[in-house]
Every structure is written in structure tokens, then in C-alpha cells.
Design an enzyme around this catalytic site. Sequence first.
Site, mmCIF file in Angstrom:
data_model
loop_
_atom_site.group_PDB
_atom_site.id
_atom_site.type_symbol
_atom_site.label_atom_id
_atom_site.label_comp_id
_atom_site.label_asym_id
_atom_site.label_seq_id
_atom_site.Cartn_x
_atom_site.Cartn_y
_atom_site.Cartn_z
ATOM 1 N N CYS A 112 0.834 -1.202 0.000
ATOM 2 C CA CYS A 112 0.000 0.000 0.000
ATOM 3 C C CYS A 112 0.873 1.259 0.000
ATOM 4 O O CYS A 112 1.589 1.503 -0.959
ATOM 5 C CB CYS A 112 -0.987 -0.047 1.173
ATOM 6 S SG CYS A 112 -2.387 1.059 0.967
ATOM 7 N N HIS A 215 -3.481 -4.736 0.737
ATOM 8 C CA HIS A 215 -2.949 -5.126 2.050
ATOM 9 C C HIS A 215 -2.799 -6.650 2.078
ATOM 10 O O HIS A 215 -3.625 -7.368 2.643
ATOM 11 C CB HIS A 215 -3.852 -4.606 3.171
ATOM 12 C CG HIS A 215 -3.612 -3.159 3.480
ATOM 13 N ND1 HIS A 215 -2.679 -2.754 4.406
ATOM 14 C CD2 HIS A 215 -4.137 -2.028 2.955
ATOM 15 C CE1 HIS A 215 -2.657 -1.433 4.452
ATOM 16 N NE2 HIS A 215 -3.530 -0.967 3.576
ATOM 17 N N GLU A 217 -0.961 -8.415 3.794
ATOM 18 C CA GLU A 217 -0.817 -9.000 5.143
ATOM 19 C C GLU A 217 -2.163 -9.492 5.669
ATOM 20 O O GLU A 217 -2.206 -10.426 6.471
ATOM 21 C CB GLU A 217 -0.190 -7.982 6.103
ATOM 22 C CG GLU A 217 -1.092 -6.843 6.577
ATOM 23 C CD GLU A 217 -1.180 -5.673 5.600
ATOM 24 O OE1 GLU A 217 -0.796 -5.837 4.428
ATOM 25 O OE2 GLU A 217 -1.634 -4.585 6.036
#
Length: 243
Positions: A112, A215, A217
Site C-alpha cells: 500500500c 494489504h 498481510e
Amino acid sequence: MDIKPIIGIPIGDLPPVEGKSFYGMAPACAEAVQAAGGVPVLFPPGVEESDLARLLDRSDGLLLIGGPDPDPRLFGQEPIPGNGRISPGRDRLEIALITAAIERNMPILGLCRGMQMINVALGGDIYQDLPSQFPGALKHVQEAPRWYPTHGVRFAEGSRLAGIFQAREAAVNSYHHQAVRRLAPGIKATAHAPDGVVEGIERDGEPWVVGVQWHAEDMAVRDAGNHALFLALVNAAAGRPTP
Ligand code: MN
């Protein structure tokens, strides 16, 4: 190396809450690195730039995570009304880290804001605000669980991202109102949303430098491709072969 590589993660300064200041990072960032076999080490935003060389001596790779908007003055623009909160100290720290890491041939993954900072640090720029600057843009700020893939992306043939995801397309989450605009020298766009917004970048040659606009993660626990993205960072940091 057989030992686990250390992945340095610069973390952010948060807006004060009831007069108290905090540093912040989503645990998912560290967890995704650990699940991929790396050891996350967090760099607070107050680290002296003169101490960065010693921190990088002890690191094998860098993970740049999400956060506030890059200061548009870094790429020669005045802020437009759609530009959000900025963090000049964090910008300065991350630019110094990106530059030093590349000089040292150290792998970098940007998530990001992290992807945008790679492009800005190397001389590119970004849209300050997609809704006001990118007619026809999809909804890139989703209202759905963090792990939920809300729009598609298409990977460039032969790109690192296509190799990591072992696919030409994927569906990703989306929490950004900015995006890479003019690419920095040596940087190519290797993932695009259906509206044309750049969703992934890579740097030519070594070191391994990859950025994604989503994102990853928050998707890595449920999605093999996003887990493979963190594996690729850790493997590159360990000197192992990787897409
Ligand atoms: Mn998006």
C-alpha cells in the site's frame, strides 16, 4: 543462510489519542513475515538517520507497510483537497531506508503506502486522490472484512508477481485513495486493476524489490498467493531463489 532472515519494518506514528502519542503497526504485518519464516524487527519512526546503517547491517530485508499519505511536496506537488494526513518524519526515514537498502542489494517488499513510497523514493509520483484525479476509478476503499478480495488485478506476463502468484490474475482487497502515477526510473508496473490503476510494481534486476497496492498481510493467512508474496521476500532476504 540457514538461519531465519531478519526483516526490518519501519512503523508509524499515530494521531494522538486523548493527548497521548503512540507508534502503530497492524500485527498482521509481523505475523505474515513470521509465517513465511522471517523474524520481524520494528524500527520506530524516531530512529536517527545516522543510525540506519547499523540497523540495516543487522537486517536482511525490508517490509514497508501501509500508513498515511506521502507528502506531495516530495514529488514536487502542492497538496490538493483530497490529500490526507501526512507524516513527514516517517517519509524521510522510509526514503533513507529504501535508498540505503537498494545500495546494499537488500530486498524490499512494499504494501500500500509502502509501494507508493518505493516509487516516490526512486523519483516517481502518485495520484494524491483517485476519486478527484482518476475518472472512472473503481471503488478502491472497500467496506468489507480486511481479508476479503474486492476487485481483480491482472499481472504482467513474466513478472515476479505472476511467478509468485502462479497466475495471470488474482482478486485483492483494497484500502487506498491514492495510487502510483508516473513510474520511477527502473520501476515497471506489473499489476493493474480493471480500471487501469497500478496495483503492483517491480524494480528491474537486483535487489528484489516488489510493491503491491493491496494489504497482502490481511490476506496471507487465507490465500496461498499472498502468503507466497511474504515467502518471496523472506527467501530473497535469505539469498534463496525466488520469482
Ligand atoms: Mn485497489
